[in-house]
Design an enzyme around this catalytic site. Sequence first.
Site, PDB file in Angstrom:
ATOM      1  N   LYS A   1     -10.036  13.091   8.512  1.00 16.52           N
ATOM      2  CA  LYS A   1      -9.579  12.679   9.834  1.00 16.52           C
ATOM      3  C   LYS A   1      -9.468  13.896  10.749  1.00 16.52           C
ATOM      4  O   LYS A   1      -9.168  15.012  10.290  1.00 16.52           O
ATOM      5  CB  LYS A   1      -8.190  12.038   9.738  1.00 16.52           C
ATOM      6  CG  LYS A   1      -8.101  10.724   9.008  1.00 16.52           C
ATOM      7  CD  LYS A   1      -6.639  10.272   8.953  1.00 16.52           C
ATOM      8  CE  LYS A   1      -6.452   8.977   8.188  1.00 16.52           C
ATOM      9  NZ  LYS A   1      -6.958   7.816   8.933  1.00 16.52           N
TER      10      LYS A   1
ATOM     11  N   ARG B   1      -7.743  -0.309   1.258  1.00 19.21           N
ATOM     12  CA  ARG B   1      -8.217  -1.588   0.718  1.00 19.21           C
ATOM     13  C   ARG B   1      -8.704  -1.435  -0.720  1.00 19.21           C
ATOM     14  O   ARG B   1      -8.707  -2.398  -1.479  1.00 19.21           O
ATOM     15  CB  ARG B   1      -9.301  -2.163   1.627  1.00 19.21           C
ATOM     16  CG  ARG B   1     -10.591  -1.405   1.672  1.00 19.21           C
ATOM     17  CD  ARG B   1     -11.403  -1.706   2.917  1.00 19.21           C
ATOM     18  NE  ARG B   1     -10.749  -1.182   4.111  1.00 19.21           N
ATOM     19  CZ  ARG B   1     -11.202  -1.371   5.352  1.00 19.21           C
ATOM     20  NH1 ARG B   1     -12.301  -2.079   5.555  1.00 19.21           N
ATOM     21  NH2 ARG B   1     -10.552  -0.864   6.377  1.00 19.21           N
TER      22      ARG B   1
ATOM     23  N   GLU C   1      -9.617   3.830   2.377  1.00 23.07           N
ATOM     24  CA  GLU C   1      -9.180   3.873   0.978  1.00 23.07           C
ATOM     25  C   GLU C   1      -8.100   2.860   0.656  1.00 23.07           C
ATOM     26  O   GLU C   1      -7.946   2.449  -0.497  1.00 23.07           O
ATOM     27  CB  GLU C   1      -8.678   5.286   0.638  1.00 23.07           C
ATOM     28  CG  GLU C   1      -7.230   5.586   0.996  1.00 23.07           C
ATOM     29  CD  GLU C   1      -6.904   5.471   2.485  1.00 23.07           C
ATOM     30  OE1 GLU C   1      -5.740   5.164   2.799  1.00 23.07           O
ATOM     31  OE2 GLU C   1      -7.794   5.684   3.327  1.00 23.07           O
TER      32      GLU C   1
ATOM     33  N   ASP D   1       1.463   6.245   5.926  1.00 25.71           N
ATOM     34  CA  ASP D   1       0.446   5.371   5.353  1.00 25.71           C
ATOM     35  C   ASP D   1       0.938   4.687   4.080  1.00 25.71           C
ATOM     36  O   ASP D   1       0.200   3.900   3.480  1.00 25.71           O
ATOM     37  CB  ASP D   1      -0.838   6.155   5.080  1.00 25.71           C
ATOM     38  CG  ASP D   1      -2.085   5.293   5.259  1.00 25.71           C
ATOM     39  OD1 ASP D   1      -2.003   4.280   5.974  1.00 25.71           O
ATOM     40  OD2 ASP D   1      -3.126   5.632   4.680  1.00 25.71           O
TER      41      ASP D   1
ATOM     42  N   ASP E   1     -12.198   7.204   4.237  1.00 21.23           N
ATOM     43  CA  ASP E   1     -10.979   6.963   5.012  1.00 21.23           C
ATOM     44  C   ASP E   1     -10.601   5.487   5.022  1.00 21.23           C
ATOM     45  O   ASP E   1      -9.595   5.104   5.604  1.00 21.23           O
ATOM     46  CB  ASP E   1     -11.167   7.472   6.446  1.00 21.23           C
ATOM     47  CG  ASP E   1      -9.855   7.594   7.200  1.00 21.23           C
ATOM     48  OD1 ASP E   1      -8.796   7.661   6.539  1.00 21.23           O
ATOM     49  OD2 ASP E   1      -9.878   7.621   8.443  1.00 21.23           O
TER      50      ASP E   1
ATOM     51  N   LYS F   1       0.845  -1.210   0.000  1.00 24.04           N
ATOM     52  CA  LYS F   1       0.000   0.000   0.000  1.00 24.04           C
ATOM     53  C   LYS F   1       0.869   1.244   0.000  1.00 24.04           C
ATOM     54  O   LYS F   1       1.687   1.447   0.900  1.00 24.04           O
ATOM     55  CB  LYS F   1      -0.910  -0.019   1.236  1.00 24.04           C
ATOM     56  CG  LYS F   1      -1.752   1.247   1.422  1.00 24.04           C
ATOM     57  CD  LYS F   1      -2.502   1.189   2.749  1.00 24.04           C
ATOM     58  CE  LYS F   1      -3.139   2.526   3.092  1.00 24.04           C
ATOM     59  NZ  LYS F   1      -3.779   2.517   4.433  1.00 24.04           N
TER      60      LYS F   1
ATOM     61  N   ASP G   1      -2.704  10.376   3.904  1.00 22.96           N
ATOM     62  CA  ASP G   1      -4.121  10.042   4.003  1.00 22.96           C
ATOM     63  C   ASP G   1      -4.820  11.093   4.851  1.00 22.96           C
ATOM     64  O   ASP G   1      -4.742  11.073   6.076  1.00 22.96           O
ATOM     65  CB  ASP G   1      -4.299   8.651   4.611  1.00 22.96           C
ATOM     66  CG  ASP G   1      -5.770   8.270   4.730  1.00 22.96           C
ATOM     67  OD1 ASP G   1      -6.602   8.901   4.052  1.00 22.96           O
ATOM     68  OD2 ASP G   1      -6.078   7.334   5.490  1.00 22.96           O
TER      69      ASP G   1
END
Length: 467
Positions: free
Chosen positions: A245, A321, A319, A256, A317, A233, A238
């Site tokens: 967030k 996956r 995202e 992230d 949030d 990933k 993010d």
Amino acid sequence: MIPEFADPEAPSLPLWLVRAGDSAPEIPPEVEPLAANWARAQGFSGKPGQLCLLPSAEGGLGGALFGLGPQPKAGETPGRERFPLARASAALPAGNWHLANRPQGLDLAQAVLGWLFAQYRFDRYKRIEAQAARLVCPQELDRERLIAMAAGEYLARDLINTPASDMGPDELEQAARNLAIRHGAAIEVIRGDDLIARNFPMIHAVGRAGAQPPRLIDIRFPGTGPRLTLVGKGVCFDTGGLDIKPPASMALMKKDMGGAANVLGLAETLARLGLHRDMQLRMLIPAVENGISANAFRPGDILTSRKGPTVEVNNTDAEGRLVLADALALADEEAPDLLISMATLTGAARVALGPDLAPLFCDDDGSTATIQRAGLAHADPVWRLPFWEPYEAMIEPAIADLDNAPSGGFAGAITAALFLRRFTGQARCYAHFDIYGWQPVAAPGRPKGGAGQGMRAILHALPDLLS
């Protein structure tokens, strides 16, 4: 920076590793009696982390004793610290040192690797003094293997520690290109609207609001043998998207892309050791920024994935996956022998296991046991969580095939892993690591900041996993 050992031809001082005894430290008999008496007079007991500098006959520095604590009993864990010798590396005076003895029960390679890990400094933005004490690599150890593992760890730490202002999708791609150039690998990058044309709609949807275009990085190393595909990933920052967030949750979101950093670090180690030649190694990194703009994807949107299933976006949030799903679908089309995804995916994994233990999801019991054993043996622990079939209904919403963020808050790490598994099926074995990628409190050999997780567990398990 690069990991280094001291020149074995240069003068070095002896470092004696001492176990704590029942009533007195087990000081090796080779230590001069005067120096041993000096240590006892100083109250040296051999407790973990205790250091005692020894005088030479001429009145200078003659060496040092370092405490390892009592020898672990059979079946006991080695203690609270993974790399106890790393504490000595930070405390010793400047100069070259060599290990003068080999206490029973000490994993020498692991101890020395911890010393190399302690050398790491992230000095891109300010000057940080290098570690003054240098270690001579013991002759019985594989020097190049240790350096290769440390180099992979350093790379992962550097990438994670770099803020998003200097580590966006462009820079992450360049880091991947640099690795490919170093090791003679082929690289292809699908960028921007080409993602739509090439059928990676969810990678495009998540990253289209970012200042830099989203992309899929595809690296293939030269080699023959079983197929190993690593998917990492690469969400370079993010914000949470339109489901933004709160500031406290956004503070560490430069990390992230920790999954991408870890697969790049693992590939660096494999390539340095030449192990990639005995396999068909492929890496896939969806690199995006989950930003906020007029064209950002929205809660309630329905996305059609590369594989075909539709996905209802119930939280922007969740995202990671989404981008992983398209990359996993591509990887799975080749039916690799082993498919591994690594991602800083869920807060639920941290609630369950904390920052030190990475959840491992895998349906194959033998492969899971192999990875867990390797992780425990090499100070890179992972812990199995289940692909729990009864929770499949939680990721199936009313108006689409899949839900990216099931309501209720239960089993968040498991439902995320189940979501990813929906995009595999052809691979002989699939394993998913929900890593944290960050060391919140400094520990010996593990400074606060970006951290590798699962890399050495995978490295040492690979011979069995690919056999």
